[in-house]
Motif scaffolding. Structure first.
Motif, short mmCIF file in Angstrom:
data_model
loop_
_atom_site.label_atom_id
_atom_site.label_comp_id
_atom_site.label_asym_id
_atom_site.label_seq_id
_atom_site.Cartn_x
_atom_site.Cartn_y
_atom_site.Cartn_z
N LEU A 75 -56.63 -47.56 -7.99
CA LEU A 75 -56.18 -46.50 -7.75
C LEU A 75 -55.58 -45.84 -6.11
CD1 LEU A 75 -58.51 -44.18 -10.91
CD2 LEU A 75 -55.42 -44.89 -10.47
N VAL A 76 -57.05 -46.81 -5.75
CA VAL A 76 -57.30 -46.62 -4.16
C VAL A 76 -56.01 -47.23 -3.48
CG1 VAL A 76 -58.74 -47.05 -1.98
CG2 VAL A 76 -59.67 -46.13 -4.09
N LEU A 77 -55.91 -48.08 -3.90
CA LEU A 77 -54.28 -49.61 -3.01
C LEU A 77 -53.21 -48.33 -3.94
CD1 LEU A 77 -56.39 -52.72 -4.20
CD2 LEU A 77 -56.18 -51.71 -2.29
N GLY A 78 -53.16 -47.89 -5.46
CA GLY A 78 -52.00 -47.23 -5.23
C GLY A 78 -51.50 -46.21 -4.16
N ALA A 79 -52.86 -45.46 -4.03
CA ALA A 79 -52.82 -44.55 -3.21
C ALA A 79 -52.09 -44.76 -1.35
CB ALA A 79 -53.88 -43.11 -2.97
N MET A 80 -52.71 -45.94 -1.55
CA MET A 80 -52.91 -46.73 -0.39
C MET A 80 -51.03 -47.31 0.09
SD MET A 80 -54.50 -49.83 1.57
CE MET A 80 -53.79 -51.26 0.85
N GLY A 81 -50.61 -47.66 -1.02
CA GLY A 81 -49.27 -48.39 -1.27
C GLY A 81 -48.27 -47.03 -0.79
N ALA A 82 -49.03 -45.57 -1.95
CA ALA A 82 -47.75 -44.42 -1.73
C ALA A 82 -47.93 -44.14 0.25
CB ALA A 82 -48.48 -43.44 -2.33
N MET A 83 -48.89 -44.05 0.44
CA MET A 83 -49.23 -43.84 2.08
C MET A 83 -48.26 -44.57 2.70
SD MET A 83 -53.01 -42.72 1.70
CE MET A 83 -53.28 -42.43 3.62
N ALA A 84 -48.07 -45.79 2.55
CA ALA A 84 -47.23 -47.06 3.61
C ALA A 84 -46.15 -46.32 3.55
CB ALA A 84 -47.72 -47.71 2.84
N ILE A 85 -45.55 -45.06 3.04
CA ILE A 85 -43.69 -44.79 3.12
C ILE A 85 -44.03 -43.17 2.89
CG2 ILE A 85 -43.54 -45.03 0.77
CD1 ILE A 85 -41.28 -45.68 3.38
N SER A 86 -44.47 -43.24 2.33
CA SER A 86 -44.58 -41.34 2.33
C SER A 86 -45.73 -41.09 3.57
CB SER A 86 -45.34 -41.39 1.05
OG SER A 86 -46.66 -40.99 0.90
N ALA A 165 -49.53 -55.80 -8.20
CA ALA A 165 -48.48 -54.46 -8.35
C ALA A 165 -49.10 -53.52 -8.44
CB ALA A 165 -48.65 -55.07 -9.90
N ILE A 166 -50.52 -52.99 -8.68
CA ILE A 166 -50.35 -51.39 -8.45
C ILE A 166 -49.89 -50.76 -7.23
CG2 ILE A 166 -52.05 -49.85 -9.07
CD1 ILE A 166 -51.13 -51.20 -11.54
N ALA A 167 -50.40 -51.50 -5.99
CA ALA A 167 -50.23 -51.01 -4.88
C ALA A 167 -48.84 -50.59 -4.60
CB ALA A 167 -50.89 -52.10 -3.21
N VAL A 168 -47.39 -51.86 -4.68
CA VAL A 168 -46.14 -52.03 -4.59
C VAL A 168 -45.85 -51.36 -5.63
CG1 VAL A 168 -43.94 -53.04 -5.00
CG2 VAL A 168 -46.27 -54.14 -4.16
N MET A 169 -46.47 -50.35 -6.78
CA MET A 169 -45.87 -49.13 -7.98
C MET A 169 -46.23 -47.94 -6.80
SD MET A 169 -47.42 -49.95 -11.43
CE MET A 169 -47.28 -48.02 -11.97
N GLY A 170 -47.26 -48.30 -6.33
CA GLY A 170 -47.74 -46.55 -4.74
C GLY A 170 -46.82 -47.15 -4.27
N LEU A 171 -46.37 -47.91 -3.72
CA LEU A 171 -45.06 -47.64 -2.70
C LEU A 171 -43.62 -47.08 -3.19
CD1 LEU A 171 -44.34 -48.79 0.27
CD2 LEU A 171 -43.61 -50.57 -0.73
N ALA A 182 -48.05 -36.02 -5.11
CA ALA A 182 -47.38 -35.84 -5.28
C ALA A 182 -46.64 -37.54 -5.88
CB ALA A 182 -45.57 -35.46 -5.55
N ALA A 183 -47.40 -38.69 -5.24
CA ALA A 183 -46.62 -40.22 -5.17
C ALA A 183 -48.51 -40.29 -6.77
CB ALA A 183 -46.45 -41.46 -3.97
N ILE A 184 -49.09 -39.79 -5.89
CA ILE A 184 -50.44 -40.59 -6.58
C ILE A 184 -50.15 -39.92 -7.87
CG2 ILE A 184 -52.68 -39.94 -5.91
CD1 ILE A 184 -52.35 -40.43 -3.75
N VAL A 185 -49.93 -38.64 -7.93
CA VAL A 185 -50.05 -37.84 -9.07
C VAL A 185 -49.13 -38.83 -10.16
CG1 VAL A 185 -49.83 -35.99 -10.69
CG2 VAL A 185 -50.88 -35.31 -8.19
N VAL A 186 -48.04 -39.49 -9.85
CA VAL A 186 -47.61 -39.94 -10.66
C VAL A 186 -47.72 -41.12 -11.22
CG1 VAL A 186 -45.09 -40.38 -11.62
CG2 VAL A 186 -45.26 -38.25 -10.19
N LEU A 187 -48.39 -41.84 -10.14
CA LEU A 187 -49.39 -42.97 -10.96
C LEU A 187 -50.52 -42.79 -11.19
CD1 LEU A 187 -49.07 -45.92 -9.08
CD2 LEU A 187 -50.82 -45.78 -7.74
N VAL A 188 -51.32 -41.83 -11.66
CA VAL A 188 -52.52 -41.61 -11.71
C VAL A 188 -52.04 -41.55 -13.68
CG1 VAL A 188 -54.53 -40.19 -12.24
CG2 VAL A 188 -53.59 -40.79 -10.19
N ALA A 189 -51.29 -40.71 -13.48
CA ALA A 189 -50.51 -39.83 -14.58
C ALA A 189 -49.88 -41.54 -15.64
CB ALA A 189 -48.89 -39.13 -14.54
#
Length: 260
Positions: A75-86, A165-171, A182-189
């Motif tokens: 979850l932390v790494l997925g958030a990191m992926g989302a933050m890398a672009i958002s 794979a989860i980190a790139v999903m966040g991206l 919003a990206a993190i919420v969707v990823l957690v869902a």
């Protein structure tokens, strides 16, 4: 492009904070799990592995100790992926990036490569550290295990691929939604809420839907105590690979077609 994205990635304070949090979760949960399992095995009515007082699944269960914190770390790494672009969309620095790279798609591919390599290295190192930390805690209960024990190397080295794979999903979600929260919420869902919802129903078609969720695929591929699923190991790895490919592909398509 790769060099520029690497510098940009490691130049963010949030990157280092999230990587440290990931390491603490992975190593900390490995130590906590090892201590808990060993204490339960010693205090139970029959303290041997697989006995009534031992851990369920015997030694196979103990082999998953180094990856005990993986479900939170991703979850932390997925958030990191989302933050890398958002984050770039939020502060408008994405405009300068896309001006320098008019094709646009190489930017996201470079970010995905950097995320994949960093995530795999971090998770693998944390798994190795978790293994080292766990052995002295498991030894008093006779539950320590060799590094080459059944499935141990596979779990340690392949967990990083799942986390990547989860980190790139966040991206991909960050590129699609352009908003970190919003990206993190969707990823957690996707990772936590959907599996709970499908577990409520036992219909055959619902179980097939569950098989295509990342968490279900991860349990088939990396949990030696999990029950067989609708998909085999190869199919489950295809699911794990498919999620980031589809989300990143959709993110690239929208970045190509929408105004920055």
């Amino acid at each position: 492009m790769l060099a520029a994205e690497t510098v940009k990635f490691f130049g963010l304070r949030s990157t280092w904070v999230l990587l440290v949090v990931t390491a603490v979760l992975m190593v900390g949960f490995a130590a906590l799990s090892a201590w808990g399992i060993a204490s339960f095995a010693q205090d139970g009515p029959s303290g041997g592995p697989g006995g009534p007082g031992g851990p369920p699944g015997g030694s196979d269960f103990v082999h998953t100790v180094p990856s005990s914190g993986l479900s939170l770390a991703i979850l932390v790494l997925g958030a990191m992926g989302a933050m890398a672009i958002s984050g770039e969309f939020g502060n408008r620095s994405i405009a300068a990036t896309m001006t320098a790279v008019p094709a646009r798609w190489p930017v996201l591919i470079a970010k995905a490569i950097v995320l994949t390599v960093v995530t795999w290295v971090v998770i693998t190192v944390c798994e190795l550290l978790g293994y080292v930390v766990a052995q002295p805690l498991l030894r008093p209960a006779g539950l320590d295990f060799a590094f080459d024990a059944r499935l141990v190397p596979q779990i340690m080295f392949l967990s990083g691929l799942y986390a990547a794979a989860i980190a790139v999903m966040g991206l991909g979600l960050g590129a699609l939604i352009r908003n970190t929260a919003a990206a993190i919420v969707v990823l957690v869902a996707i990772l936590l809420v959907f599996p709970i919802l499908v577990a409520i129903f036992q219909q055959e078609w619902v179980q097939w839907v569950s098989a295509f969720l990342p968490s279900t695929a991860q349990s088939v591929t990396l949990d030696p105590t999990a029950s067989p699923g609708k998909l085999d190991v190869g199919g489950s790895w295809a699911v794990i690979a498919g999620w980031p490919v589809v989300l990143l592909g959709a993110g690239i398509a929208l970045v190509q077609s929408r105004d920055i």
